[in-house]
Design a protein around this motif. Structure first.
Motif, short mmCIF file in Angstrom:
data_model
loop_
_atom_site.label_atom_id
_atom_site.label_comp_id
_atom_site.label_asym_id
_atom_site.label_seq_id
_atom_site.Cartn_x
_atom_site.Cartn_y
_atom_site.Cartn_z
N VAL A 175 0.84 -1.21 0.00
CA VAL A 175 0.00 0.00 0.00
C VAL A 175 0.87 1.25 0.00
O VAL A 175 0.60 2.22 -0.73
CB VAL A 175 -0.95 -0.01 1.22
CG1 VAL A 175 -1.68 1.33 1.35
CG2 VAL A 175 -1.95 -1.15 1.12
N TYR A 176 1.93 1.24 0.79
CA TYR A 176 2.84 2.39 0.88
C TYR A 176 3.48 2.67 -0.47
O TYR A 176 3.53 3.82 -0.92
CB TYR A 176 3.90 2.12 1.94
CG TYR A 176 4.75 3.31 2.29
CD1 TYR A 176 4.44 4.10 3.40
CD2 TYR A 176 5.87 3.65 1.54
CE1 TYR A 176 5.23 5.20 3.74
CE2 TYR A 176 6.65 4.75 1.86
CZ TYR A 176 6.32 5.52 2.97
OH TYR A 176 7.09 6.60 3.30
N VAL A 177 3.99 1.63 -1.12
CA VAL A 177 4.66 1.80 -2.42
C VAL A 177 3.68 2.31 -3.47
O VAL A 177 4.02 3.18 -4.28
CB VAL A 177 5.32 0.47 -2.87
CG1 VAL A 177 5.79 0.57 -4.31
CG2 VAL A 177 6.49 0.12 -1.95
N VAL A 178 2.44 1.79 -3.45
CA VAL A 178 1.43 2.25 -4.40
C VAL A 178 1.14 3.74 -4.19
O VAL A 178 1.11 4.53 -5.15
CB VAL A 178 0.14 1.41 -4.28
CG1 VAL A 178 -1.00 2.07 -5.06
CG2 VAL A 178 0.37 -0.01 -4.78
N CYS A 179 0.93 4.14 -2.93
CA CYS A 179 0.64 5.54 -2.63
C CYS A 179 1.81 6.46 -2.97
O CYS A 179 1.63 7.55 -3.54
CB CYS A 179 0.27 5.69 -1.15
SG CYS A 179 -1.30 4.93 -0.70
N LEU A 180 3.03 6.02 -2.65
CA LEU A 180 4.21 6.82 -2.95
C LEU A 180 4.40 6.95 -4.46
O LEU A 180 4.72 8.03 -4.98
CB LEU A 180 5.46 6.21 -2.31
CG LEU A 180 6.77 6.96 -2.53
CD1 LEU A 180 6.71 8.35 -1.91
CD2 LEU A 180 7.94 6.16 -1.93
N SER A 181 4.17 5.87 -5.20
CA SER A 181 4.31 5.89 -6.65
C SER A 181 3.28 6.84 -7.27
O SER A 181 3.61 7.61 -8.18
CB SER A 181 4.13 4.49 -7.24
OG SER A 181 5.11 3.62 -6.73
N TYR A 182 2.05 6.80 -6.77
CA TYR A 182 1.00 7.70 -7.26
C TYR A 182 1.41 9.15 -7.03
O TYR A 182 1.28 10.00 -7.92
CB TYR A 182 -0.33 7.41 -6.56
CG TYR A 182 -1.38 8.46 -6.81
CD1 TYR A 182 -2.05 8.52 -8.03
CD2 TYR A 182 -1.68 9.40 -5.83
CE1 TYR A 182 -3.01 9.50 -8.26
CE2 TYR A 182 -2.62 10.38 -6.05
CZ TYR A 182 -3.29 10.43 -7.27
OH TYR A 182 -4.23 11.41 -7.50
N PHE A 183 1.95 9.43 -5.83
CA PHE A 183 2.36 10.79 -5.53
C PHE A 183 3.49 11.26 -6.44
O PHE A 183 3.43 12.34 -7.03
CB PHE A 183 2.80 10.92 -4.07
CG PHE A 183 3.44 12.23 -3.75
CD1 PHE A 183 2.66 13.37 -3.58
CD2 PHE A 183 4.81 12.35 -3.65
CE1 PHE A 183 3.25 14.59 -3.33
CE2 PHE A 183 5.41 13.56 -3.38
CZ PHE A 183 4.63 14.70 -3.22
N VAL A 184 4.52 10.42 -6.58
CA VAL A 184 5.70 10.81 -7.37
C VAL A 184 5.38 10.92 -8.85
O VAL A 184 5.78 11.88 -9.53
CB VAL A 184 6.86 9.80 -7.14
CG1 VAL A 184 8.00 10.07 -8.11
CG2 VAL A 184 7.34 9.89 -5.69
N LEU A 185 4.61 9.96 -9.38
CA LEU A 185 4.38 9.89 -10.81
C LEU A 185 3.24 10.79 -11.29
O LEU A 185 3.24 11.23 -12.45
CB LEU A 185 4.09 8.44 -11.24
CG LEU A 185 5.22 7.45 -10.98
CD1 LEU A 185 4.77 6.04 -11.32
CD2 LEU A 185 6.47 7.83 -11.77
N ILE A 186 2.27 11.07 -10.43
CA ILE A 186 1.10 11.82 -10.88
C ILE A 186 0.92 13.13 -10.11
O ILE A 186 0.92 14.21 -10.70
CB ILE A 186 -0.18 10.95 -10.74
CG1 ILE A 186 -0.05 9.71 -11.64
CG2 ILE A 186 -1.43 11.75 -11.09
CD1 ILE A 186 -1.16 8.71 -11.50
N LYS A 187 0.80 13.04 -8.80
CA LYS A 187 0.44 14.23 -8.03
C LYS A 187 1.56 15.26 -7.97
O LYS A 187 1.29 16.46 -8.00
CB LYS A 187 0.05 13.79 -6.61
CG LYS A 187 -0.82 14.80 -5.89
CD LYS A 187 -1.39 14.21 -4.61
CE LYS A 187 -2.28 15.24 -3.92
NZ LYS A 187 -2.80 14.74 -2.64
#
Length: 198
Positions: A175-187
């Motif tokens: 879950v942490y990696v998914v959220c961090l990836s979303y933040f870095v790649l999109i947000k």
């Protein structure tokens, strides 16, 4: 045996400092910031707690005997200072609109935890090899790092099996990696270094 490892006292000191700098003090500061209605400090501490949750995940991974904890732990120590200094708008607001003892203690803690995390990340580099081999993880050199997490388990999860707690750690890490990836790649591309921009 782990008792024969010369740096064992240093490992325990590190865990005690981690509890102080990454749990107790920021929790007190967050409560204080809410009481004082210091919104910039509140927001930065909420971001901190989201990022530092990787430390808790690493503890559960260590309990479960997963070598990846030797990667996630140092990564948490790298991400924590970044999360505390990255946001230009929050830095400016804290610097120019906050005043008083809360700001002084918060700023002191921010510097202290950043230095602690940086030194801790460097100190754990020699143990990265523990992450890639079950045989290495089983040696006293690596197992000494699991002593404090296992004591944590005995206190807070006495009836749970290490494998189950390790599984929770794996789920948390995903879950942490998914959220961090979303933040870095999109947000991140949309909001830049502004924590308040949506």
């Amino acid at each position: 045996m782990a008792n024969e490892v010369w740096f064992r006292p240093l490992v325990w000191i590190d865990y005690r400092l981690a509890v102080l700098f990454t749990v107790i003090i920021p929790l007190i500061l967050l409560i204080w910031a809410f009481v004082q209605k210091a919104e910039a400090i509140q927001r930065l501490l909420i971001i901190y707690w989201r990022v530092s949750s990787l430390l808790a995940i690493s503890v559960y991974l260590m309990i479960g005997g997963f070598g990846v904890s030797f990667i996630s732990g140092p990564m948490a120590r790298i991400l924590i200072p970044i999360s505390l200094w990255f946001w230009i708008d929050l830095n400016d607001e804290i610097e120019y609109t906050q005043s008083g003892i809360l700001k002084l203690i918060f700023t002191s803690w921010r510097w202290a935890v950043s230095v602690y995390c940086a030194l801790g990340a460097l100190a754990t580099l020699p143990f990265l090899g523990c992450a890639f081999s079950a045989n290495a993880f089983a040696t006293p050199y690596c197992r000494v790092w699991a002593e404090a997490p296992l004591m944590f388990k005995d206190y807070f999860h006495p009836n749970s099996k290490p494998g189950f707690l390790g599984f929770l750690g794996i789920v948390g890490l995903i879950v942490y990696v998914v959220c961090l990836s979303y933040f870095v790649l999109i947000k991140l591309g949309k909001q830049g270094r502004s924590a308040t921009q949506q």
